[in-house]
Design a protein around this motif. Structure first.
Motif, mmCIF file in Angstrom:
data_model
loop_
_atom_site.group_PDB
_atom_site.id
_atom_site.type_symbol
_atom_site.label_atom_id
_atom_site.label_comp_id
_atom_site.label_asym_id
_atom_site.label_seq_id
_atom_site.Cartn_x
_atom_site.Cartn_y
_atom_site.Cartn_z
ATOM 1 N N LYS A 27 -17.880 15.283 11.623
ATOM 2 C CA LYS A 27 -17.730 16.709 11.917
ATOM 3 C C LYS A 27 -16.865 16.918 13.156
ATOM 4 O O LYS A 27 -16.002 17.813 13.198
ATOM 5 C CB LYS A 27 -19.105 17.338 12.137
ATOM 6 N N LEU A 28 -17.077 16.085 14.187
ATOM 7 C CA LEU A 28 -16.305 16.210 15.417
ATOM 8 C C LEU A 28 -14.825 15.927 15.169
ATOM 9 O O LEU A 28 -13.946 16.648 15.662
ATOM 10 C CB LEU A 28 -16.863 15.252 16.475
ATOM 11 N N LEU A 29 -14.530 14.891 14.390
ATOM 12 C CA LEU A 29 -13.136 14.545 14.110
ATOM 13 C C LEU A 29 -12.476 15.591 13.228
ATOM 14 O O LEU A 29 -11.273 15.841 13.353
ATOM 15 C CB LEU A 29 -13.068 13.159 13.459
ATOM 16 N N GLU A 30 -13.237 16.184 12.319
ATOM 17 C CA GLU A 30 -12.686 17.280 11.511
ATOM 18 C C GLU A 30 -12.315 18.464 12.411
ATOM 19 O O GLU A 30 -11.267 19.091 12.227
ATOM 20 C CB GLU A 30 -13.696 17.712 10.449
ATOM 21 N N TRP A 31 -13.196 18.774 13.375
ATOM 22 C CA TRP A 31 -12.881 19.842 14.323
ATOM 23 C C TRP A 31 -11.631 19.507 15.128
ATOM 24 O O TRP A 31 -10.755 20.371 15.345
ATOM 25 C CB TRP A 31 -14.063 20.055 15.278
ATOM 26 N N ALA A 32 -11.516 18.261 15.579
ATOM 27 C CA ALA A 32 -10.348 17.847 16.363
ATOM 28 C C ALA A 32 -9.070 17.976 15.541
ATOM 29 O O ALA A 32 -8.027 18.402 16.055
ATOM 30 C CB ALA A 32 -10.533 16.409 16.846
ATOM 31 N N THR A 33 -9.136 17.636 14.262
ATOM 32 C CA THR A 33 -7.963 17.739 13.397
ATOM 33 C C THR A 33 -7.522 19.193 13.258
ATOM 34 O O THR A 33 -6.336 19.509 13.364
ATOM 35 C CB THR A 33 -8.282 17.154 12.012
ATOM 36 N N ILE A 34 -8.494 20.084 13.013
ATOM 37 C CA ILE A 34 -8.170 21.509 12.886
ATOM 38 C C ILE A 34 -7.591 22.048 14.188
ATOM 39 O O ILE A 34 -6.630 22.830 14.197
ATOM 40 C CB ILE A 34 -9.434 22.299 12.482
ATOM 41 N N ARG A 35 -8.159 21.605 15.324
ATOM 42 C CA ARG A 35 -7.679 22.072 16.631
ATOM 43 C C ARG A 35 -6.242 21.601 16.869
ATOM 44 O O ARG A 35 -5.418 22.359 17.414
ATOM 45 C CB ARG A 35 -8.594 21.515 17.735
ATOM 46 N N SER B 294 0.683 -4.024 10.491
ATOM 47 C CA SER B 294 0.486 -3.105 11.606
ATOM 48 C C SER B 294 -0.621 -2.132 11.227
ATOM 49 O O SER B 294 -0.900 -1.939 10.043
ATOM 50 C CB SER B 294 1.781 -2.350 11.935
ATOM 51 N N SER B 295 -1.249 -1.521 12.214
ATOM 52 C CA SER B 295 -2.405 -0.673 11.961
ATOM 53 C C SER B 295 -2.062 0.472 11.022
ATOM 54 O O SER B 295 -0.968 1.045 11.077
ATOM 55 C CB SER B 295 -2.956 -0.117 13.274
ATOM 56 N N GLU B 296 -3.030 0.798 10.177
ATOM 57 C CA GLU B 296 -2.861 1.879 9.213
ATOM 58 C C GLU B 296 -2.737 3.210 9.941
ATOM 59 O O GLU B 296 -3.518 3.533 10.827
ATOM 60 C CB GLU B 296 -4.067 1.902 8.273
ATOM 61 N N GLU B 297 -1.723 4.012 9.550
ATOM 62 C CA GLU B 297 -1.521 5.308 10.182
ATOM 63 C C GLU B 297 -2.576 6.304 9.712
ATOM 64 O O GLU B 297 -2.956 6.320 8.546
ATOM 65 C CB GLU B 297 -0.119 5.842 9.853
ATOM 66 N N LEU B 298 -3.011 7.155 10.644
ATOM 67 C CA LEU B 298 -4.032 8.153 10.351
ATOM 68 C C LEU B 298 -3.403 9.540 10.242
ATOM 69 O O LEU B 298 -2.310 9.779 10.753
ATOM 70 C CB LEU B 298 -5.092 8.159 11.458
ATOM 71 N N ALA B 299 -4.129 10.450 9.586
ATOM 72 C CA ALA B 299 -3.628 11.817 9.446
ATOM 73 C C ALA B 299 -3.662 12.565 10.770
ATOM 74 O O ALA B 299 -2.880 13.478 11.001
ATOM 75 C CB ALA B 299 -4.457 12.562 8.402
ATOM 76 N N SER B 300 -4.583 12.172 11.651
ATOM 77 C CA SER B 300 -4.701 12.841 12.947
ATOM 78 C C SER B 300 -5.353 11.897 13.937
ATOM 79 O O SER B 300 -5.670 10.759 13.614
ATOM 80 C CB SER B 300 -5.505 14.132 12.796
ATOM 81 N N TRP B 301 -5.588 12.395 15.135
ATOM 82 C CA TRP B 301 -6.172 11.595 16.210
ATOM 83 C C TRP B 301 -7.661 11.411 15.959
ATOM 84 O O TRP B 301 -8.367 12.353 15.581
ATOM 85 C CB TRP B 301 -5.934 12.310 17.532
ATOM 86 N N THR C 103 -9.276 16.802 25.545
ATOM 87 C CA THR C 103 -9.306 15.822 26.632
ATOM 88 C C THR C 103 -10.731 15.602 27.133
ATOM 89 O O THR C 103 -11.138 14.468 27.422
ATOM 90 C CB THR C 103 -8.415 16.296 27.787
ATOM 91 N N ILE C 104 -11.503 16.696 27.236
ATOM 92 C CA ILE C 104 -12.895 16.573 27.680
ATOM 93 C C ILE C 104 -13.709 15.748 26.688
ATOM 94 O O ILE C 104 -14.470 14.842 27.066
ATOM 95 C CB ILE C 104 -13.519 17.973 27.866
ATOM 96 N N PHE C 105 -13.531 16.045 25.372
ATOM 97 C CA PHE C 105 -14.256 15.283 24.366
ATOM 98 C C PHE C 105 -13.822 13.821 24.375
ATOM 99 O O PHE C 105 -14.639 12.919 24.167
ATOM 100 C CB PHE C 105 -14.022 15.890 22.980
ATOM 101 N N TRP C 106 -12.542 13.560 24.606
ATOM 102 C CA TRP C 106 -12.072 12.171 24.681
ATOM 103 C C TRP C 106 -12.733 11.453 25.854
ATOM 104 O O TRP C 106 -13.168 10.308 25.725
ATOM 105 C CB TRP C 106 -10.555 12.141 24.838
ATOM 106 N N GLY C 107 -12.844 12.122 27.010
ATOM 107 C CA GLY C 107 -13.491 11.516 28.173
ATOM 108 C C GLY C 107 -14.961 11.217 27.921
ATOM 109 O O GLY C 107 -15.468 10.148 28.293
ATOM 110 N N ILE C 108 -15.668 12.173 27.268
ATOM 111 C CA ILE C 108 -17.065 11.927 26.908
ATOM 112 C C ILE C 108 -17.168 10.739 25.948
ATOM 113 O O ILE C 108 -18.066 9.895 26.071
ATOM 114 C CB ILE C 108 -17.686 13.193 26.283
ATOM 115 N N GLY C 109 -16.215 10.676 25.011
ATOM 116 C CA GLY C 109 -16.220 9.563 24.052
ATOM 117 C C GLY C 109 -16.020 8.222 24.728
ATOM 118 O O GLY C 109 -16.652 7.225 24.359
ATOM 119 N N VAL C 110 -15.139 8.169 25.729
ATOM 120 C CA VAL C 110 -14.923 6.926 26.478
ATOM 121 C C VAL C 110 -16.220 6.482 27.152
ATOM 122 O O VAL C 110 -16.593 5.298 27.106
ATOM 123 C CB VAL C 110 -13.802 7.109 27.520
#
Length: 451
Positions: free
Chosen positions: A45-53, A124-131, A149-156
Protein backbone atom coordinates in the motif's frame (compact mmCIF):
# COMPACT_ATOMS: atom_id res chain seq x y z
CA UNK A 1 27.15 2.65 34.91
CA UNK A 2 25.77 -0.47 36.57
CA UNK A 3 22.22 0.72 35.84
CA UNK A 4 23.06 1.04 32.13
CA UNK A 5 24.56 -2.44 32.13
CA UNK A 6 21.44 -3.81 33.84
CA UNK A 7 19.19 -2.13 31.25
CA UNK A 8 21.34 -3.46 28.38
CA UNK A 9 21.15 -7.02 29.74
CA UNK A 10 17.38 -6.74 30.20
CA UNK A 11 16.93 -5.46 26.64
CA UNK A 12 19.12 -8.27 25.30
CA UNK A 13 17.14 -10.91 27.20
CA UNK A 14 13.87 -9.48 25.91
CA UNK A 15 15.28 -9.46 22.37
CA UNK A 16 16.34 -13.12 22.55
CA UNK A 17 13.00 -14.10 24.09
CA UNK A 18 11.06 -12.45 21.26
CA UNK A 19 13.32 -13.90 18.56
CA UNK A 20 13.25 -17.45 19.94
CA UNK A 21 9.63 -17.81 21.08
CA UNK A 22 7.80 -15.66 18.55
CA UNK A 23 9.88 -16.23 15.39
CA UNK A 24 12.32 -19.15 15.64
CA UNK A 25 10.07 -21.78 17.24
CA UNK A 26 7.07 -21.11 14.96
CA UNK A 27 9.43 -21.22 11.97
CA UNK A 28 10.86 -24.59 13.02
CA UNK A 29 7.36 -26.09 12.99
CA UNK A 30 6.37 -24.38 9.75
CA UNK A 31 3.94 -22.02 11.49
CA UNK A 32 3.42 -18.31 11.02
CA UNK A 33 1.83 -15.72 13.31
CA UNK A 34 0.80 -13.66 10.28
CA UNK A 35 3.05 -10.70 11.08
CA UNK A 36 5.01 -10.95 7.82
CA UNK A 37 1.88 -11.04 5.65
CA UNK A 38 0.48 -7.91 7.38
CA UNK A 39 3.90 -6.25 7.00
CA UNK A 40 3.91 -7.05 3.24
CA UNK A 41 0.39 -5.68 2.77
CA UNK A 42 1.31 -2.40 4.48
CA UNK A 43 4.44 -2.09 2.32
CA UNK A 44 2.52 -2.72 -0.91
CA UNK A 45 0.00 0.00 0.00
CA UNK A 46 2.83 2.40 0.87
CA UNK A 47 4.65 1.76 -2.42
CA UNK A 48 1.43 2.19 -4.37
CA UNK A 49 0.97 5.57 -2.68
CA UNK A 50 4.57 6.51 -3.51
CA UNK A 51 4.04 5.58 -7.16
CA UNK A 52 0.90 7.72 -7.41
CA UNK A 53 2.70 10.61 -5.67
CA UNK A 54 5.59 10.42 -8.15
CA UNK A 55 3.24 10.35 -11.15
CA UNK A 56 1.31 13.34 -9.80
CA UNK A 57 4.56 15.18 -9.12
CA UNK A 58 5.67 14.74 -12.72
CA UNK A 59 2.44 16.37 -13.90
CA UNK A 60 2.75 19.24 -11.41
CA UNK A 61 6.38 19.91 -12.34
CA UNK A 62 6.88 20.08 -16.13
CA UNK A 63 10.62 20.49 -15.60
CA UNK A 64 10.88 16.89 -14.38
CA UNK A 65 12.19 14.73 -17.27
CA UNK A 66 9.68 12.34 -18.79
CA UNK A 67 10.14 8.60 -18.17
CA UNK A 68 12.50 6.87 -20.51
CA UNK A 69 11.07 4.10 -22.71
CA UNK A 70 11.76 0.49 -21.79
CA UNK A 71 14.73 -0.44 -23.91
CA UNK A 72 16.95 1.77 -26.03
CA UNK A 73 16.34 0.04 -29.35
CA UNK A 74 13.04 -0.76 -31.00
CA UNK A 75 13.55 -4.27 -32.30
CA UNK A 76 11.51 -5.84 -35.06
CA UNK A 77 9.54 -8.96 -34.18
CA UNK A 78 10.44 -12.22 -35.89
CA UNK A 79 13.63 -14.17 -36.50
CA UNK A 80 16.73 -12.87 -38.26
CA UNK A 81 16.06 -15.35 -41.05
CA UNK A 82 12.60 -13.89 -41.71
CA UNK A 83 13.93 -10.33 -41.61
CA UNK A 84 16.69 -11.14 -44.09
CA UNK A 85 14.29 -12.79 -46.54
CA UNK A 86 11.92 -9.83 -46.33
CA UNK A 87 14.74 -7.35 -46.97
CA UNK A 88 16.01 -9.26 -49.98
CA UNK A 89 12.50 -9.46 -51.46
CA UNK A 90 12.02 -5.70 -50.93
CA UNK A 91 15.22 -5.05 -52.89
CA UNK A 92 14.03 -7.27 -55.76
CA UNK A 93 17.18 -9.35 -55.67
CA UNK A 94 16.93 -11.99 -58.40
CA UNK A 95 18.09 -15.49 -57.66
CA UNK A 96 20.03 -16.68 -54.70
CA UNK A 97 23.08 -14.50 -55.19
CA UNK A 98 25.09 -12.66 -52.61
CA UNK A 99 24.45 -8.91 -52.46
CA UNK A 100 26.84 -6.47 -50.83
CA UNK A 101 23.85 -4.65 -49.35
CA UNK A 102 23.17 -7.74 -47.18
CA UNK A 103 26.20 -6.77 -45.11
CA UNK A 104 24.36 -3.61 -43.99
CA UNK A 105 21.76 -5.74 -42.23
CA UNK A 106 24.44 -7.57 -40.24
CA UNK A 107 26.14 -4.26 -39.42
CA UNK A 108 22.82 -2.98 -38.07
CA UNK A 109 22.35 -6.10 -35.93
CA UNK A 110 25.93 -5.84 -34.70
CA UNK A 111 25.50 -2.23 -33.61
CA UNK A 112 22.21 -3.08 -31.85
CA UNK A 113 24.00 -5.83 -29.93
CA UNK A 114 26.82 -3.50 -28.93
CA UNK A 115 24.39 -0.89 -27.61
CA UNK A 116 21.80 -3.16 -26.01
CA UNK A 117 22.32 -6.88 -26.48
CA UNK A 118 20.07 -9.61 -25.09
CA UNK A 119 22.79 -11.15 -22.91
CA UNK A 120 24.39 -8.24 -21.05
CA UNK A 121 21.07 -6.76 -19.91
CA UNK A 122 20.21 -10.08 -18.21
CA UNK A 123 23.06 -9.50 -15.75
CA UNK A 124 21.90 -6.16 -14.39
CA UNK A 125 19.11 -5.48 -11.91
CA UNK A 126 15.56 -5.63 -13.21
CA UNK A 127 14.11 -2.17 -13.86
CA UNK A 128 11.07 -1.17 -11.80
CA UNK A 129 8.05 0.91 -12.78
CA UNK A 130 8.74 3.32 -9.92
CA UNK A 131 10.81 3.89 -6.80
CA UNK A 132 10.52 1.26 -4.05
CA UNK A 133 11.94 3.55 -1.33
CA UNK A 134 15.21 1.59 -1.32
CA UNK A 135 18.63 3.00 -2.13
CA UNK A 136 18.45 1.39 -5.55
CA UNK A 137 16.09 3.13 -7.96
CA UNK A 138 15.62 3.05 -11.73
CA UNK A 139 16.53 5.29 -14.63
CA UNK A 140 13.08 6.92 -14.67
CA UNK A 141 13.06 8.29 -11.11
CA UNK A 142 13.56 12.06 -11.19
CA UNK A 143 10.88 13.44 -8.84
CA UNK A 144 11.59 14.15 -5.15
CA UNK A 145 9.17 15.49 -2.55
CA UNK A 146 9.39 16.23 1.17
CA UNK A 147 6.92 13.51 2.16
CA UNK A 148 8.70 10.87 0.06
CA UNK A 149 12.02 11.89 1.63
CA UNK A 150 10.56 11.58 5.14
CA UNK A 151 9.17 8.11 4.38
CA UNK A 152 12.52 7.10 2.88
CA UNK A 153 14.30 8.23 6.07
CA UNK A 154 11.86 6.27 8.25
CA UNK A 155 12.41 3.26 6.00
CA UNK A 156 16.19 3.50 6.42
CA UNK A 157 15.78 3.49 10.21
CA UNK A 158 13.39 0.52 10.16
CA UNK A 159 15.48 -1.53 7.75
CA UNK A 160 18.91 -0.91 9.30
CA UNK A 161 18.07 -0.46 12.98
CA UNK A 162 15.20 -2.93 13.44
CA UNK A 163 14.98 -5.47 10.62
CA UNK A 164 18.71 -5.90 9.97
CA UNK A 165 19.69 -6.81 13.59
CA UNK A 166 16.69 -9.13 13.75
CA UNK A 167 17.64 -10.85 10.51
CA UNK A 168 21.28 -11.19 11.52
CA UNK A 169 20.19 -12.84 14.78
CA UNK A 170 17.93 -15.29 12.94
CA UNK A 171 20.65 -16.09 10.38
CA UNK A 172 23.16 -16.86 13.14
CA UNK A 173 20.62 -19.09 14.91
CA UNK A 174 19.75 -20.91 11.68
CA UNK A 175 23.33 -21.56 10.56
CA UNK A 176 24.44 -22.56 14.07
CA UNK A 177 21.57 -25.01 14.27
CA UNK A 178 22.53 -26.42 10.85
CA UNK A 179 26.16 -27.02 11.83
CA UNK A 180 25.43 -28.39 15.32
CA UNK A 181 22.39 -30.43 14.32
CA UNK A 182 23.94 -32.09 11.28
CA UNK A 183 27.14 -32.83 13.19
CA UNK A 184 25.24 -34.58 15.97
CA UNK A 185 23.06 -36.52 13.52
CA UNK A 186 26.23 -37.58 11.69
CA UNK A 187 27.31 -39.69 14.68
CA UNK A 188 24.21 -41.89 14.40
CA UNK A 189 24.39 -45.24 12.57
CA UNK A 190 23.07 -45.43 9.00
CA UNK A 191 19.35 -46.16 9.30
CA UNK A 192 15.95 -44.62 8.61
CA UNK A 193 15.97 -42.70 11.91
CA UNK A 194 19.18 -40.89 10.94
CA UNK A 195 17.77 -39.90 7.53
CA UNK A 196 14.55 -38.65 9.13
CA UNK A 197 16.41 -36.57 11.71
CA UNK A 198 18.67 -35.20 8.98
CA UNK A 199 15.68 -34.00 6.99
CA UNK A 200 14.17 -32.41 10.11
CA UNK A 201 17.41 -30.53 10.86
CA UNK A 202 17.80 -29.29 7.29
CA UNK A 203 14.15 -28.28 6.99
CA UNK A 204 14.05 -26.32 10.25
CA UNK A 205 17.34 -24.59 9.47
CA UNK A 206 16.17 -23.36 6.07
CA UNK A 207 12.87 -22.20 7.52
CA UNK A 208 14.71 -20.08 10.10
CA UNK A 209 16.98 -18.67 7.37
CA UNK A 210 13.92 -17.81 5.28
CA UNK A 211 12.56 -15.80 8.23
CA UNK A 212 15.92 -14.03 8.32
CA UNK A 213 15.04 -12.68 4.86
CA UNK A 214 11.40 -11.90 5.72
CA UNK A 215 10.62 -14.29 2.88
CA UNK A 216 7.05 -14.81 1.75
CA UNK A 217 6.97 -17.93 -0.42
CA UNK A 218 3.96 -19.16 -2.36
CA UNK A 219 4.21 -22.75 -3.61
CA UNK A 220 1.95 -23.84 -6.47
CA UNK A 221 1.05 -27.34 -7.71
CA UNK A 222 2.54 -29.12 -4.70
CA UNK A 223 1.42 -32.47 -6.11
CA UNK A 224 4.37 -32.17 -8.53
CA UNK A 225 7.03 -31.78 -5.84
CA UNK A 226 10.33 -33.58 -6.67
CA UNK A 227 10.50 -37.16 -5.46
CA UNK A 228 13.43 -39.22 -4.20
CA UNK A 229 15.63 -40.65 -6.90
CA UNK A 230 14.91 -37.75 -9.23
CA UNK A 231 16.59 -34.53 -10.35
CA UNK A 232 15.14 -31.10 -9.59
CA UNK A 233 16.13 -28.38 -12.09
CA UNK A 234 15.21 -24.72 -11.67
CA UNK A 235 16.03 -21.31 -13.09
CA UNK A 236 18.66 -19.46 -11.06
CA UNK A 237 18.41 -15.89 -9.78
CA UNK A 238 20.27 -15.91 -6.48
CA UNK A 239 22.10 -18.23 -4.04
CA UNK A 240 19.04 -18.03 -1.76
CA UNK A 241 17.14 -20.10 -4.35
CA UNK A 242 18.34 -23.04 -2.28
CA UNK A 243 16.74 -21.63 0.88
CA UNK A 244 13.49 -20.92 -0.99
CA UNK A 245 13.16 -24.45 -2.39
CA UNK A 246 14.40 -26.27 0.72
CA UNK A 247 11.64 -24.66 2.81
CA UNK A 248 9.17 -27.06 1.23
CA UNK A 249 11.31 -30.20 1.05
CA UNK A 250 14.84 -31.52 1.40
CA UNK A 251 17.32 -31.84 -1.46
CA UNK A 252 20.79 -33.23 -2.01
CA UNK A 253 23.04 -30.32 -2.96
CA UNK A 254 25.65 -30.44 -5.69
CA UNK A 255 28.67 -28.17 -5.69
CA UNK A 256 32.36 -27.54 -5.28
CA UNK A 257 34.10 -27.93 -1.92
CA UNK A 258 34.99 -24.58 -0.35
CA UNK A 259 37.16 -23.47 2.52
CA UNK A 260 36.43 -21.18 5.44
CA UNK A 261 32.95 -20.91 6.92
CA UNK A 262 31.32 -22.40 3.83
CA UNK A 263 33.63 -25.41 4.09
CA UNK A 264 32.64 -25.95 7.74
CA UNK A 265 28.96 -25.92 6.77
CA UNK A 266 29.55 -28.32 3.86
CA UNK A 267 31.48 -30.81 5.98
CA UNK A 268 28.81 -30.82 8.68
CA UNK A 269 25.99 -31.22 6.14
CA UNK A 270 27.56 -34.18 4.37
CA UNK A 271 27.89 -36.09 7.67
CA UNK A 272 24.13 -36.45 7.95
CA UNK A 273 22.95 -36.33 4.35
CA UNK A 274 24.48 -37.62 1.09
CA UNK A 275 25.18 -34.27 -0.55
CA UNK A 276 27.44 -34.42 -3.60
CA UNK A 277 30.50 -32.21 -3.08
CA UNK A 278 33.39 -32.18 -5.56
CA UNK A 279 37.00 -31.16 -5.32
CA UNK A 280 38.09 -28.44 -7.72
CA UNK A 281 40.00 -30.98 -9.86
CA UNK A 282 36.96 -33.29 -10.02
CA UNK A 283 34.68 -30.51 -11.28
CA UNK A 284 36.78 -30.32 -14.45
CA UNK A 285 36.29 -34.05 -15.09
CA UNK A 286 32.85 -34.19 -16.62
CA UNK A 287 32.72 -37.98 -16.71
CA UNK A 288 33.54 -38.23 -12.99
CA UNK A 289 30.81 -35.73 -12.12
CA UNK A 290 28.25 -37.52 -14.30
CA UNK A 291 29.07 -40.96 -12.87
CA UNK A 292 28.71 -39.76 -9.25
CA UNK A 293 25.42 -38.05 -9.97
CA UNK A 294 24.14 -41.08 -11.88
CA UNK A 295 25.00 -43.32 -8.92
CA UNK A 296 23.11 -40.98 -6.59
CA UNK A 297 20.01 -40.98 -8.80
CA UNK A 298 20.12 -44.77 -9.13
CA UNK A 299 19.60 -45.08 -5.36
CA UNK A 300 15.86 -44.43 -5.22
CA UNK A 301 15.94 -43.86 -1.45
CA UNK A 302 18.20 -40.80 -1.67
CA UNK A 303 16.95 -37.22 -1.77
CA UNK A 304 16.38 -35.59 -5.16
CA UNK A 305 19.38 -33.71 -6.51
CA UNK A 306 18.96 -29.95 -6.84
CA UNK A 307 20.69 -28.51 -9.92
CA UNK A 308 20.62 -25.07 -11.56
CA UNK A 309 21.46 -25.89 -15.21
CA UNK A 310 22.03 -22.25 -16.26
CA UNK A 311 25.27 -22.30 -14.28
CA UNK A 312 24.99 -18.64 -13.29
CA UNK A 313 22.47 -16.17 -11.84
CA UNK A 314 20.08 -14.41 -14.25
CA UNK A 315 18.20 -11.23 -13.30
CA UNK A 316 14.70 -12.66 -12.76
CA UNK A 317 13.47 -11.67 -16.24
CA UNK A 318 14.66 -14.58 -18.39
CA UNK A 319 15.77 -18.19 -18.56
CA UNK A 320 18.99 -18.80 -20.46
CA UNK A 321 20.44 -21.99 -21.90
CA UNK A 322 20.24 -25.11 -19.75
CA UNK A 323 23.52 -26.99 -19.99
CA UNK A 324 22.99 -30.54 -21.17
CA UNK A 325 25.05 -32.25 -18.41
CA UNK A 326 22.10 -32.39 -16.02
CA UNK A 327 20.01 -34.12 -18.67
CA UNK A 328 22.55 -36.80 -19.55
CA UNK A 329 22.38 -38.42 -16.11
CA UNK A 330 19.10 -40.19 -16.75
CA UNK A 331 16.12 -40.54 -14.47
CA UNK A 332 13.14 -38.25 -14.01
CA UNK A 333 13.51 -34.49 -14.27
CA UNK A 334 11.34 -32.36 -11.96
CA UNK A 335 11.27 -28.79 -13.35
CA UNK A 336 10.65 -25.85 -11.03
CA UNK A 337 9.99 -22.21 -12.01
CA UNK A 338 11.00 -19.46 -9.55
CA UNK A 339 9.86 -15.85 -9.95
CA UNK A 340 10.69 -13.08 -7.46
CA UNK A 341 8.64 -9.93 -6.91
CA UNK A 342 11.18 -7.10 -7.44
CA UNK A 343 9.06 -4.40 -5.80
CA UNK A 344 10.14 -5.15 -2.21
CA UNK A 345 13.71 -6.22 -2.84
CA UNK A 346 16.14 -7.09 -5.61
CA UNK A 347 16.97 -10.78 -5.20
CA UNK A 348 19.34 -10.97 -8.19
CA UNK A 349 23.01 -11.56 -7.37
CA UNK A 350 25.35 -9.78 -9.75
CA UNK A 351 28.48 -11.74 -8.84
CA UNK A 352 30.70 -9.59 -11.08
CA UNK A 353 29.73 -6.49 -9.07
CA UNK A 354 29.14 -7.71 -5.50
CA UNK A 355 30.82 -10.38 -3.43
CA UNK A 356 28.71 -12.74 -1.31
CA UNK A 357 28.96 -10.66 1.88
CA UNK A 358 27.94 -7.44 0.12
CA UNK A 359 25.07 -9.19 -1.60
CA UNK A 360 23.74 -10.68 1.65
CA UNK A 361 23.95 -7.26 3.34
CA UNK A 362 21.95 -5.70 0.51
CA UNK A 363 19.39 -8.48 0.65
CA UNK A 364 19.00 -8.40 4.44
CA UNK A 365 18.50 -4.61 4.40
CA UNK A 366 15.78 -4.70 1.74
CA UNK A 367 12.10 -4.68 2.60
CA UNK A 368 11.39 -8.37 2.09
CA UNK A 369 11.72 -11.28 -0.34
CA UNK A 370 8.47 -12.25 -2.05
CA UNK A 371 8.62 -15.21 -4.42
CA UNK A 372 6.37 -17.63 -6.30
CA UNK A 373 7.44 -21.23 -6.89
CA UNK A 374 5.71 -23.47 -9.42
CA UNK A 375 6.28 -27.24 -9.45
CA UNK A 376 5.90 -28.53 -13.01
CA UNK A 377 4.89 -32.10 -13.93
CA UNK A 378 7.86 -34.51 -14.08
CA UNK A 379 9.49 -34.93 -17.49
CA UNK A 380 11.57 -37.70 -19.06
CA UNK A 381 13.57 -37.84 -22.26
CA UNK A 382 11.54 -38.92 -25.28
CA UNK A 383 12.44 -41.42 -27.98
CA UNK A 384 14.72 -39.86 -30.57
CA UNK A 385 15.47 -36.86 -28.34
CA UNK A 386 19.04 -36.03 -27.35
CA UNK A 387 20.15 -34.28 -24.15
CA UNK A 388 20.26 -30.82 -25.77
CA UNK A 389 16.72 -31.09 -27.13
CA UNK A 390 15.48 -32.41 -23.79
CA UNK A 391 17.16 -29.52 -21.94
CA UNK A 392 15.58 -26.98 -24.31
CA UNK A 393 12.14 -28.52 -23.84
CA UNK A 394 12.45 -28.34 -20.05
CA UNK A 395 13.78 -24.78 -20.25
CA UNK A 396 10.83 -23.66 -22.38
CA UNK A 397 8.38 -25.18 -19.89
CA UNK A 398 10.06 -23.38 -16.97
CA UNK A 399 10.12 -20.05 -18.82
CA UNK A 400 6.48 -20.33 -19.86
CA UNK A 401 5.23 -21.18 -16.37
CA UNK A 402 7.29 -18.52 -14.61
CA UNK A 403 6.41 -15.77 -17.09
CA UNK A 404 10.07 -15.41 -18.12
CA UNK A 405 11.71 -14.83 -21.50
CA UNK A 406 13.05 -17.99 -23.11
CA UNK A 407 16.54 -17.20 -24.43
CA UNK A 408 18.88 -19.56 -26.24
CA UNK A 409 22.07 -17.79 -25.12
CA UNK A 410 24.60 -19.47 -22.83
CA UNK A 411 24.91 -17.80 -19.42
CA UNK A 412 28.68 -18.33 -19.52
CA UNK A 413 28.82 -15.41 -21.99
CA UNK A 414 28.68 -13.29 -18.83
CA UNK A 415 32.41 -13.87 -18.46
CA UNK A 416 33.53 -15.54 -21.69
CA UNK A 417 33.69 -14.85 -25.41
CA UNK A 418 31.10 -15.87 -27.96
CA UNK A 419 31.62 -19.44 -29.12
CA UNK A 420 32.42 -20.13 -32.76
CA UNK A 421 29.28 -22.26 -32.92
CA UNK A 422 27.12 -19.14 -32.50
CA UNK A 423 28.95 -17.39 -35.34
CA UNK A 424 28.58 -20.45 -37.54
CA UNK A 425 24.84 -20.54 -36.81
CA UNK A 426 24.44 -17.05 -38.30
CA UNK A 427 26.44 -18.10 -41.36
CA UNK A 428 24.22 -21.16 -41.79
CA UNK A 429 21.12 -18.98 -41.47
CA UNK A 430 22.33 -16.70 -44.27
CA UNK A 431 23.15 -19.73 -46.42
CA UNK A 432 19.62 -21.09 -45.90
CA UNK A 433 18.16 -17.79 -47.11
CA UNK A 434 20.30 -17.88 -50.25
CA UNK A 435 19.49 -21.54 -50.98
CA UNK A 436 15.75 -21.02 -50.40
CA UNK A 437 15.66 -18.02 -52.74
CA UNK A 438 17.59 -20.05 -55.30
CA UNK A 439 14.96 -22.79 -55.29
CA UNK A 440 12.11 -20.23 -55.40
CA UNK A 441 13.75 -18.47 -58.36
CA UNK A 442 14.27 -21.80 -60.17
CA UNK A 443 10.61 -22.71 -59.66
CA UNK A 444 9.43 -19.38 -61.10
CA UNK A 445 11.77 -19.83 -64.09
CA UNK A 446 10.35 -23.30 -64.90
CA UNK A 447 6.79 -21.99 -64.70
CA UNK A 448 7.64 -19.13 -67.06
CA UNK A 449 9.21 -21.57 -69.55
CA UNK A 450 6.16 -23.85 -69.42
CA UNK A 451 3.79 -20.96 -70.02
Amino acid sequence: MEDLWTVAVAVFQLWIFVVVFFITLPAMFGLSLGVTSVYIQILVKLLEWATIRIQRGRQEQPSVPAPLPNGIIERAEGSMEEEMEQLRRSRSLEGGEFALSDALYFCKKGLESIVDDQVTQRFSSEELASWNLLTRTNQNFRYISLRLTIFWGIGVFVRYCVLFPLRITLAIIGLSWLVIGTTLVGFLPENSVKYWLSEVVHLTCYRICARALSATIRYHNKENRPQKGGICVANHTTPIDVVILANDGCYAMVGQIHGGLMGVIQRSMVRSCPHVWFERSEMKDRHAVTSRLRAHVAAKTKLPILIFPEGTCINNTSVMMFKKGSFEIGGTIHPVAIKYDPRLGDAFWNSSKYNMVSYLLRTMTSWAIVVNVWYLPPMTIQDGEDAVQFANRVKSAVACRGGLLDLAWDGSLKRGKVKDAYKEEQQKMYSRVIVRQNSISATHTRRDDQS
